[in-house]
Design an enzyme around this catalytic site. Structure first.
Site, PDB file in Angstrom:
ATOM      1  N   PRO A  10       0.808  -1.245  -0.036  1.00 16.70           N
ATOM      2  CG  PRO A  10      -0.205  -1.087   2.015  1.00 16.70           C
ATOM      3  CD  PRO A  10       0.468  -2.194   0.962  1.00 16.70           C
ATOM      4  CG  ASN A  11      -0.183   4.496   1.148  1.00 10.43           C
ATOM      5  OD1 ASN A  11      -1.179   4.927   0.526  1.00 10.43           O
ATOM      6  ND2 ASN A  11      -0.314   3.936   2.482  1.00 10.43           N
ATOM      7  NE  ARG A  18       0.466  14.010  -1.887  1.00 10.33           N
ATOM      8  CZ  ARG A  18       0.107  14.434  -3.094  1.00 10.33           C
ATOM      9  NH1 ARG A  18       1.389  14.690  -3.879  1.00 10.33           N
ATOM     10  NH2 ARG A  18      -1.092  14.720  -3.273  1.00 10.33           N
ATOM     11  CE1 TYR A  23       8.652   5.237   2.729  1.00 11.46           C
ATOM     12  CE2 TYR A  23       7.418   7.256   2.716  1.00 11.46           C
ATOM     13  CZ  TYR A  23       7.649   5.826   3.308  1.00 11.46           C
ATOM     14  OH  TYR A  23       7.539   5.469   4.445  1.00 11.46           O
ATOM     15  CG  ASN A  72       8.453  -2.262   0.613  1.00  4.92           C
ATOM     16  OD1 ASN A  72       7.930  -2.202   1.448  1.00  4.92           O
ATOM     17  ND2 ASN A  72       9.114  -1.001   0.299  1.00  4.92           N
ATOM     18  CB  ALA A  75       1.569   0.172   6.544  1.00  2.43           C
ATOM     19  CD  GLU A  96      10.633  -7.797   5.800  1.00  4.94           C
ATOM     20  OE1 GLU A  96      10.783  -8.701   6.346  1.00  4.94           O
ATOM     21  OE2 GLU A  96      10.091  -6.686   6.412  1.00  4.94           O
ATOM     22  CG  HIS A  98      10.947  -2.389   4.860  1.00  4.01           C
ATOM     23  ND1 HIS A  98       9.773  -2.311   4.603  1.00  4.01           N
ATOM     24  CD2 HIS A  98      11.474  -3.623   5.211  1.00  4.01           C
ATOM     25  CE1 HIS A  98       9.040  -3.594   4.964  1.00  4.01           C
ATOM     26  NE2 HIS A  98       9.906  -4.259   5.470  1.00  4.01           N
ATOM     27  NE  ARG A 105       9.901   6.412   8.524  1.00  2.00           N
ATOM     28  CZ  ARG A 105       8.936   6.192   7.439  1.00  2.00           C
ATOM     29  NH1 ARG A 105       9.152   5.241   6.560  1.00  2.00           N
ATOM     30  NH2 ARG A 105       7.953   6.959   7.394  1.00  2.00           N
TER      31      ARG A 105
END
Ligand code: CA2
Length: 142
Positions: A10-11, A18, A23, A72, A75, A96, A98, A105
């Site tokens: 997601p996103n 953004r 990112y 990835n 969330a 995996e 990120h 974070r």
């Protein structure tokens, strides 16, 4: 020809649009062209969804036939036992990735349900992490 599935959760369709400080400023579709050039001997499949069930369906659909999965899960990494179970169920090894350093974070990003089901985890190296994951999966024999 080896086949690798890249899954973004997601996103991640908003990459390059953004939050560039976290990112970066490149869209994933643009970056995909770079990795296709870097790995001409690999058939790359790409799937992005904002929906947990669709991510699971794609893992089921391809995860028994391909040579590796780069995931990835966004969330869902921190919440989804269902995606972890899907990775466990299929035969393809997964890595995996990120983009950001999740350990630098918020504490809720420090735990991943997926890591234990993956061969390894790459965090905080930006989009480069996807290349490194593909490189590992191409070299790794099932
Ligand atoms: O660092 C990563 O790759 C993450 O998987 C990204 C997820 C986050 O929830 C994870 O904790 C770490 C969020 C993806 C959001 O992507 C955006 C991209 C551009 C603009 C806004 C969000």
């Amino acid at each position: 020809m080896k086949q690798i599935l890249i899954i973004n959760g997601p996103n991640l369709n908003l990459l390059g649009k953004r939050e560039p400080t976290i990112y970066g400023n490149r869209s994933f579709v643009d970056y995909l062209k770079t990795i296709e050039e870097l790995f001409p001997e690999v058939q790359l499949r790409y799937f992005q969804s904002n929906h947990e069930g669709e991510l699971i369906d794609k893992i089921h659909e391809l995860g028994f036939d391909i040579d590796g999965i780069v995931i990835n899960a966004g969330a869902y990494t921190h919440t989804s036992i269902a995606i972890a179970d899907a990775l466990s169920a299929v035969t393809a090894p997964a890595v995996e990735v990120h983009i950001s350093n999740v350990h630098a974070r918020e504490s809720f990003r420090h735990h991943s349900y997926l890591s234990a089901k993956c061969k390894g985890v790459i965090v905080g190296l930006g989009l480069k992490g996807y290349e490194l994951a593909i490189q590992y999966l191409v070299m790794n024999d099932k």
